[in-house]
Design a protein around this motif. Structure first.
Motif, PDB file in Angstrom:
ATOM      1  N   ALA A   1       0.827  -1.199   0.000  1.00 18.83           N
ATOM      2  CA  ALA A   1       0.000   0.000   0.000  1.00 18.83           C
ATOM      3  C   ALA A   1       0.860   1.247   0.000  1.00 18.83           C
ATOM      4  O   ALA A   1       2.024   1.234   0.334  1.00 18.83           O
ATOM      5  CB  ALA A   1      -0.896  -0.008   1.237  1.00 18.83           C
ATOM      6  N   SER A   2       0.241   2.361  -0.322  1.00 25.91           N
ATOM      7  CA  SER A   2       0.932   3.646  -0.282  1.00 25.91           C
ATOM      8  C   SER A   2       1.232   4.028   1.151  1.00 25.91           C
ATOM      9  O   SER A   2       0.571   3.614   2.083  1.00 25.91           O
ATOM     10  CB  SER A   2       0.048   4.727  -0.917  1.00 25.91           C
ATOM     11  OG  SER A   2       0.493   5.991  -0.559  1.00 25.91           O
TER      12      SER A   2
ATOM     13  N   TYR B   1      -4.370   1.106  -4.357  1.00 27.04           N
ATOM     14  CA  TYR B   1      -3.241   0.398  -3.773  1.00 27.04           C
ATOM     15  C   TYR B   1      -3.381  -1.077  -4.154  1.00 27.04           C
ATOM     16  O   TYR B   1      -4.233  -1.794  -3.639  1.00 27.04           O
ATOM     17  CB  TYR B   1      -3.216   0.580  -2.258  1.00 27.04           C
ATOM     18  CG  TYR B   1      -3.349   2.024  -1.826  1.00 27.04           C
ATOM     19  CD1 TYR B   1      -2.703   3.037  -2.524  1.00 27.04           C
ATOM     20  CD2 TYR B   1      -4.131   2.377  -0.728  1.00 27.04           C
ATOM     21  CE1 TYR B   1      -2.830   4.363  -2.149  1.00 27.04           C
ATOM     22  CE2 TYR B   1      -4.266   3.697  -0.338  1.00 27.04           C
ATOM     23  CZ  TYR B   1      -3.611   4.697  -1.050  1.00 27.04           C
ATOM     24  OH  TYR B   1      -3.751   6.009  -0.674  1.00 27.04           O
ATOM     25  N   SER B   2      -2.542  -1.517  -5.071  1.00 30.22           N
ATOM     26  CA  SER B   2      -2.726  -2.835  -5.679  1.00 30.22           C
ATOM     27  C   SER B   2      -2.541  -3.971  -4.677  1.00 30.22           C
ATOM     28  O   SER B   2      -3.303  -4.945  -4.702  1.00 30.22           O
ATOM     29  CB  SER B   2      -1.760  -3.009  -6.848  1.00 30.22           C
ATOM     30  OG  SER B   2      -0.408  -2.895  -6.428  1.00 30.22           O
TER      31      SER B   2
ATOM     32  N   GLN C   1       0.847  -2.963  -9.993  1.00 35.50           N
ATOM     33  CA  GLN C   1       1.361  -1.605  -9.912  1.00 35.50           C
ATOM     34  C   GLN C   1       0.306  -0.700  -9.283  1.00 35.50           C
ATOM     35  O   GLN C   1      -0.872  -0.788  -9.612  1.00 35.50           O
ATOM     36  CB  GLN C   1       1.779  -1.085 -11.296  1.00 35.50           C
ATOM     37  CG  GLN C   1       0.777  -1.351 -12.401  1.00 35.50           C
ATOM     38  CD  GLN C   1       1.344  -1.069 -13.773  1.00 35.50           C
ATOM     39  OE1 GLN C   1       2.403  -0.466 -13.926  1.00 35.50           O
ATOM     40  NE2 GLN C   1       0.627  -1.484 -14.798  1.00 35.50           N
ATOM     41  N   ASP C   2       0.752   0.118  -8.342  1.00 32.93           N
ATOM     42  CA  ASP C   2      -0.148   1.059  -7.699  1.00 32.93           C
ATOM     43  C   ASP C   2      -0.465   2.227  -8.631  1.00 32.93           C
ATOM     44  O   ASP C   2       0.339   2.577  -9.502  1.00 32.93           O
ATOM     45  CB  ASP C   2       0.485   1.631  -6.429  1.00 32.93           C
ATOM     46  CG  ASP C   2       0.664   0.598  -5.338  1.00 32.93           C
ATOM     47  OD1 ASP C   2       0.017  -0.463  -5.409  1.00 32.93           O
ATOM     48  OD2 ASP C   2       1.456   0.866  -4.419  1.00 32.93           O
TER      49      ASP C   2
ATOM     50  N   PHE D   1       1.563   9.005  -4.396  1.00 32.47           N
ATOM     51  CA  PHE D   1       2.634   8.805  -3.435  1.00 32.47           C
ATOM     52  C   PHE D   1       3.678   7.798  -3.916  1.00 32.47           C
ATOM     53  O   PHE D   1       4.649   7.523  -3.227  1.00 32.47           O
ATOM     54  CB  PHE D   1       2.058   8.342  -2.097  1.00 32.47           C
ATOM     55  CG  PHE D   1       1.101   9.329  -1.501  1.00 32.47           C
ATOM     56  CD1 PHE D   1       1.554  10.420  -0.790  1.00 32.47           C
ATOM     57  CD2 PHE D   1      -0.270   9.187  -1.696  1.00 32.47           C
ATOM     58  CE1 PHE D   1       0.669  11.347  -0.252  1.00 32.47           C
ATOM     59  CE2 PHE D   1      -1.165  10.108  -1.163  1.00 32.47           C
ATOM     60  CZ  PHE D   1      -0.693  11.197  -0.444  1.00 32.47           C
ATOM     61  N   GLY D   2       3.476   7.212  -5.085  1.00 30.93           N
ATOM     62  CA  GLY D   2       4.451   6.271  -5.615  1.00 30.93           C
ATOM     63  C   GLY D   2       3.880   4.871  -5.759  1.00 30.93           C
ATOM     64  O   GLY D   2       2.712   4.609  -5.441  1.00 30.93           O
ATOM     65  N   ASP D   3       4.716   3.970  -6.234  1.00 30.01           N
ATOM     66  CA  ASP D   3       4.319   2.581  -6.474  1.00 30.01           C
ATOM     67  C   ASP D   3       5.018   1.688  -5.457  1.00 30.01           C
ATOM     68  O   ASP D   3       6.238   1.533  -5.491  1.00 30.01           O
ATOM     69  CB  ASP D   3       4.704   2.180  -7.899  1.00 30.01           C
ATOM     70  CG  ASP D   3       4.160   0.816  -8.286  1.00 30.01           C
ATOM     71  OD1 ASP D   3       3.600   0.125  -7.413  1.00 30.01           O
ATOM     72  OD2 ASP D   3       4.315   0.432  -9.454  1.00 30.01           O
TER      73      ASP D   3
END
Length: 394
Positions: free
Chosen positions: A22-23, A129-130, A174-175, A179-181
């Protein structure tokens, strides 16, 4: 409470976040025609086992649910404390109860509670959030819920949408987040198990990408190579050393185990993972995390995986070590005085020997003291299914 325990409590939430991919801003500190995945009851041990330790641990963990039916995590940072709902650990609890065949009604109630607050956990608005979505899908399928309508979300479509299709990274989670992956092998393993269970067309590519994260030695790396890297396997990125953590390999193995019967590649991967895990086990049955040393969470996860993989003796030794960190069972002759301030916490699992000693001295009344026991326990307790019966050798 000691500073060491406070630091562990502060770090526990971030560890759970990493575990589901998760992020860093996530809230978690990590009825359809679709056939549910049957609970993966641990393999029977060749020797007699004692169910009391498992049952007591499950009862203690369920006793920590809040009024909304979820576990909580309390952390400290810069002199301040914060308590948040721990959806990731709540899911861990349900999956552990399911694997152990215990407290089905309580597992159903926790699943309902997770569904109520699902958007905040898996991402809302434009955020997806994958890893968290895959873990929630794994829960839904395990509990026989509709993967297309769980908590008001089509989780199956949500996870499938976050599976890369470009040939170089095909199958990679992939998220979608500002805030990013943070996608990683643990979230990937939940996706592989859940998508395979529902017959998704993306299951094969997701599983193949996960298998590519297994290193030559047999362990699974946690972090993926950068999406721009030419190679995506274990040794693809020299600047990102593969962390040899039993926790990651154990969690992946538990999720892959149901797929092995119909997939020769998965069988081969699990054979290699089994050999690697067995080589990491200490003579006393324990396992150590590279950063946190020997502890019940790592030992419990590795032992649970070995139990699923048919290594009953090794699992029993791990279970015996974890059971030694359990607050004394009632009527075992230890007496209330030896428990100190842990009296009344029967079944709780300490993170390590120091935590057990500090628990006897300080108790678990402070949420900062209690959180590390809950976070470690939800993933460790299933191994106790292999705990030897009294008088049996470990």
């Amino acid at each position: 409470m000691s500073d060491r325990l406070r630091l562990f409590a502060a770090g526990a939430a971030s560890l759970v976040l990493v575990a589901v991919g998760a992020s860093a801003c996530g809230s978690d500190s990590p009825e359809s025609g679709t056939d549910p995945v049957p609970a993966n009851a641990p393999a029977a041990s060749t020797g007699a086992s004692d169910p009391r330790a498992l049952e007591l641990a499950a009862d203690w963990l369920v006793g920590n649910l809040n009024a909304d039916g979820l576990l909580e995590n309390t952390s400290a940072y810069e002199g301040k404390t914060a308590t948040s709902v721990d959806v990731g650990s709540s899911i861990d609890l349900v999956l552990g109860l399911s694997a152990s065949g215990l407290l089905a009604q309580e597992a159903t109630a926790v699943t309902d509670a997770v569904a109520e607050g699902l958007p905040a956990y898996v991402g809302s608005g434009g955020e997806v959030y994958s890893g968290a979505s895959a873990k929630a899908l794994r829960l839904a399928v395990d509990q026989g819920r509709d993967p297309h309508d769980f908590g008001g979300l089509d989780l199956q479509a949500r996870v499938e949408d976050r599976v890369a299709t470009k040939s170089r990274i095909a199958g990679r989670l992939q998220d979608r987040s500002e805030f990013g992956d943070y996608a990683n092998s643990i979230g990937q393993s939940y996706a592989a198990a859940a998508l395979s269970a529902v017959g998704s067309e993306r299951a094969e590519s997701v599983t193949d990408f996960l298998l590519a994260q297994q290193c030559e030695e047999g362990f699974f790396r946690l972090a993926f190579a950068a999406k721009g890297a030419a190679e995506q396997g274990c040794d693809a990125d020299d600047s990102l050393p593969a962390e040899q953590a039993p926790d990651t390999t154990a969690l992946v193995a538990v999720q892959l185990a149901p797929l092995a019967e119909d997939d020769e590649q998965v069988q081969d991967a699990l054979t290699a993972a089994t050999k690697w895990l067995l080589a990491q086990q200490a003579d006393d049955g324990s396992f150590a995390d590279p950063e946190n040393g020997t502890n019940s969470n790592t030992t419990g996860l590795a032992g649970w995986a070995l139990l699923e993989l048919g290594e009953d003796d090794a699992a029993a030794r791990a279970a015996g070590w974890v059971r030694d960190l359990q607050v004394a069972q009632e009527g075992d002759g230890s007496g209330e005085e030896s428990l100190g301030k842990l009296a009344g916490e029967t079944g709780a699992l300490a993170y390590d020997e120091a935590s057990l000693a500090e628990g006897r001295e300080y108790g678990l009344a402070d949420p900062l003291d209690r959180s590390p026991w809950v976070v470690a326990g939800v993933q460790a307790f299933p191994v106790l299914a292999a705990a030897p019966a009294a008088g049996e050798s470990e």
